[in-house]
Motif scaffolding. Structure first.
Motif, mmCIF file in Angstrom:
data_model
loop_
_atom_site.group_PDB
_atom_site.id
_atom_site.type_symbol
_atom_site.label_atom_id
_atom_site.label_comp_id
_atom_site.label_asym_id
_atom_site.label_seq_id
_atom_site.Cartn_x
_atom_site.Cartn_y
_atom_site.Cartn_z
ATOM 1 N N GLN A 1 32.075 38.900 40.898
ATOM 2 C CA GLN A 1 33.525 38.795 41.018
ATOM 3 C C GLN A 1 34.062 38.194 39.603
ATOM 4 O OE1 GLN A 1 33.164 35.730 44.333
ATOM 5 N NE2 GLN A 1 33.618 33.977 42.774
ATOM 6 N N GLU A 2 33.186 38.580 38.673
ATOM 7 C CA GLU A 2 33.772 38.135 37.503
ATOM 8 C C GLU A 2 34.860 38.592 37.010
ATOM 9 O OE1 GLU A 2 30.952 38.402 34.264
ATOM 10 O OE2 GLU A 2 29.189 38.042 35.418
ATOM 11 N N ARG A 3 35.904 38.069 36.497
ATOM 12 C CA ARG A 3 37.317 38.587 36.282
ATOM 13 C C ARG A 3 37.477 39.684 35.504
ATOM 14 N NH1 ARG A 3 40.946 34.922 32.613
ATOM 15 N NH2 ARG A 3 40.375 36.331 31.047
ATOM 16 N N HIS A 4 36.561 39.911 34.396
ATOM 17 C CA HIS A 4 36.515 41.111 33.539
ATOM 18 C C HIS A 4 36.164 42.401 34.304
ATOM 19 C CE1 HIS A 4 32.332 40.460 32.790
ATOM 20 N NE2 HIS A 4 32.371 41.539 32.331
ATOM 21 N N LEU A 5 35.275 42.332 35.177
ATOM 22 C CA LEU A 5 34.684 43.491 36.099
ATOM 23 C C LEU A 5 35.856 43.852 37.062
ATOM 24 C CD1 LEU A 5 30.984 42.640 36.538
ATOM 25 C CD2 LEU A 5 32.032 44.235 34.806
ATOM 26 N N VAL A 6 36.499 42.607 37.618
ATOM 27 C CA VAL A 6 37.237 43.169 38.747
ATOM 28 C C VAL A 6 38.667 43.855 37.901
ATOM 29 C CG1 VAL A 6 38.888 42.264 40.269
ATOM 30 C CG2 VAL A 6 36.686 41.410 40.093
ATOM 31 N N GLU A 7 38.893 43.442 36.955
ATOM 32 C CA GLU A 7 40.155 43.984 36.019
ATOM 33 C C GLU A 7 39.564 45.528 35.738
ATOM 34 O OE1 GLU A 7 40.745 41.400 32.733
ATOM 35 O OE2 GLU A 7 42.200 40.116 33.611
ATOM 36 N N HIS A 8 38.635 45.376 35.175
ATOM 37 C CA HIS A 8 37.978 46.891 34.855
ATOM 38 C C HIS A 8 38.112 47.772 35.935
ATOM 39 C CE1 HIS A 8 34.872 50.026 34.228
ATOM 40 N NE2 HIS A 8 35.332 49.889 33.128
ATOM 41 N N PRO B 1 45.720 48.129 49.210
ATOM 42 C CA PRO B 1 44.568 47.509 48.521
ATOM 43 C C PRO B 1 44.137 46.717 49.584
ATOM 44 C CG PRO B 1 46.537 47.447 47.167
ATOM 45 C CD PRO B 1 46.837 48.304 48.331
ATOM 46 N N TYR B 2 42.448 46.621 49.545
ATOM 47 C CA TYR B 2 41.829 45.595 50.548
ATOM 48 C C TYR B 2 40.832 44.800 49.682
ATOM 49 C CZ TYR B 2 39.763 44.277 54.891
ATOM 50 O OH TYR B 2 39.161 43.450 55.932
ATOM 51 N N LEU B 3 41.122 43.458 49.349
ATOM 52 C CA LEU B 3 40.310 42.611 48.453
ATOM 53 C C LEU B 3 39.343 41.438 49.132
ATOM 54 C CD1 LEU B 3 42.644 44.107 46.611
ATOM 55 C CD2 LEU B 3 42.216 42.229 45.061
ATOM 56 N N SER B 4 38.290 41.327 48.515
ATOM 57 C CA SER B 4 37.658 40.152 49.122
ATOM 58 C C SER B 4 38.270 38.783 48.433
ATOM 59 C CB SER B 4 35.933 40.151 48.545
ATOM 60 O OG SER B 4 35.371 41.029 49.651
ATOM 61 N N PRO B 5 38.166 37.662 48.882
ATOM 62 C CA PRO B 5 38.635 36.630 48.472
ATOM 63 C C PRO B 5 38.263 36.295 46.914
ATOM 64 C CG PRO B 5 37.850 36.136 50.628
ATOM 65 C CD PRO B 5 37.412 37.263 50.468
ATOM 66 N N GLY B 6 37.088 36.422 46.533
ATOM 67 C CA GLY B 6 36.778 36.419 45.282
ATOM 68 C C GLY B 6 37.464 37.381 44.283
ATOM 69 N N ALA B 7 37.912 38.618 44.887
ATOM 70 C CA ALA B 7 38.567 39.411 43.848
ATOM 71 C C ALA B 7 39.975 39.109 43.703
ATOM 72 C CB ALA B 7 38.342 41.046 44.433
ATOM 73 N N GLU C 1 43.791 34.801 38.647
ATOM 74 C CA GLU C 1 43.411 34.266 37.544
ATOM 75 C C GLU C 1 44.070 35.132 36.103
ATOM 76 O OE1 GLU C 1 42.055 31.091 34.789
ATOM 77 O OE2 GLU C 1 42.509 31.188 36.913
ATOM 78 N N SER C 2 43.679 36.561 36.194
ATOM 79 C CA SER C 2 44.002 37.464 35.407
ATOM 80 C C SER C 2 45.473 37.178 35.039
ATOM 81 C CB SER C 2 43.447 38.835 35.804
ATOM 82 O OG SER C 2 44.038 39.746 34.877
ATOM 83 N N PHE C 3 46.262 37.073 35.781
ATOM 84 C CA PHE C 3 47.736 37.019 35.911
ATOM 85 C C PHE C 3 47.886 35.796 35.133
ATOM 86 C CE2 PHE C 3 47.982 40.201 39.414
ATOM 87 C CZ PHE C 3 48.763 41.334 38.620
ATOM 88 N N ARG C 4 47.362 34.767 35.432
ATOM 89 C CA ARG C 4 47.684 33.359 35.066
ATOM 90 C C ARG C 4 47.379 33.263 33.319
ATOM 91 N NH1 ARG C 4 45.106 29.239 39.502
ATOM 92 N NH2 ARG C 4 47.111 29.250 41.101
#
Length: 234
Positions: free
Chosen positions: A92-99, A131-137, A143-146
């Motif tokens: 659930q690392e941010r950069h991987l989710v963004e990618h 879109p369907y996302l897990s809580p961690g995603a 956090e990415s938007f923030r």
């Protein structure tokens, strides 16, 4: 495109499973095949095989891991238009989710954060472009938007003030205007300035043009600030 399954009257989502781990693929297949809403049409173990199988099998959804989609050029998959991607990852690392989302994913699940029924629900939602996302995603995207740099709103620039009448004329014309304001005739002005009446007339015509005036009275009113100055010469 969601097609009719031959074994059931219910509509089924056609899914292609893409993961570089055989055991993970088998686990996902077991869950999806236990549902009457999804039909597994094939499997793939890497990026190249995923693209090839997607083109030949025309799935509605590709259930894929980061490993199966990885590429050196970090480019999006060249998938058929109808194929939507649901990423199932351990991270659930941010950069991987963004990618994942930057490269075309519609949904993102994280192992350990969903049950079997949620995997099926995610496949069905993805096929419907929901879109369907897990809580961690979800947390990663928030956090990415923030942390994104949002430019401060800039105030609208104030309009430039119109130049004053004195700024629109030459020094000689300004001198001549002082005589006009005093009520002197063209002949009197010519005598005081040691020029011909024709020269005075020419200067006055230039002043009229620069200040947008048509008469002597109007040009005096503009010069003294008693009348609005036109934005452009008439």
């Amino acid at each position: 495109m969601i097609t009719q399954a031959h074994s059931s009257s219910a509509t089924r989502v056609r899914a292609l499973i893409s993961d570089d781990n055989l055991l993970v693929r088998l686990g996902i297949r077991s869950v999806l095949e236990g549902s009457d809403m999804v039909s597994v049409v094939g499997e793939a173990g890497d990026r190249t095989e995923t693209v090839s199988r997607a083109r030949s099998l025309s799935p509605d959804v590709i259930v894929a891991s980061h490993g199966a989609l990885a590429a050196d050029d970090d480019a999006a998959l060249a998938l058929p238009d109808q194929a939507l991607v649901l990423v199932v990852s351990h991270s659930q690392e941010r950069h991987l989710v963004e990618h994942a989302f930057r490269n075309g994913a519609t949904s993102y699940l994280i192992h350990g954060q969903f049950a079997a029924a949620e995997l099926v629900a995610a496949v069905v939602a993805t096929a419907a472009r929901r879109p369907y996302l897990s809580p961690g995603a979800v947390a990663a995207m928030v956090e990415s938007f923030r942390t994104q740099s949002i430019p401060e709103p800039q105030p609208e620039p104030e309009p430039e003030p119109e130049p004053s009448p004195r700024a629109r004329v030459s020094r000689r014309e300004a001198e001549l205007m002082e005589h006009i304001v005093c009520g002197r005739t063209n002949r009197e002005i010519a005598a005081r300035l040691y020029v011909t009446e024709k020269t005075v007339k020419n200067h006055i015509n230039h002043i009229y043009t620069k200040l947008g005036a048509r008469t002597r009275a109007e040009v005096i009113a503009i010069w003294l600030g008693l009348a609005d100055q036109p934005t452009a010469p008439r």
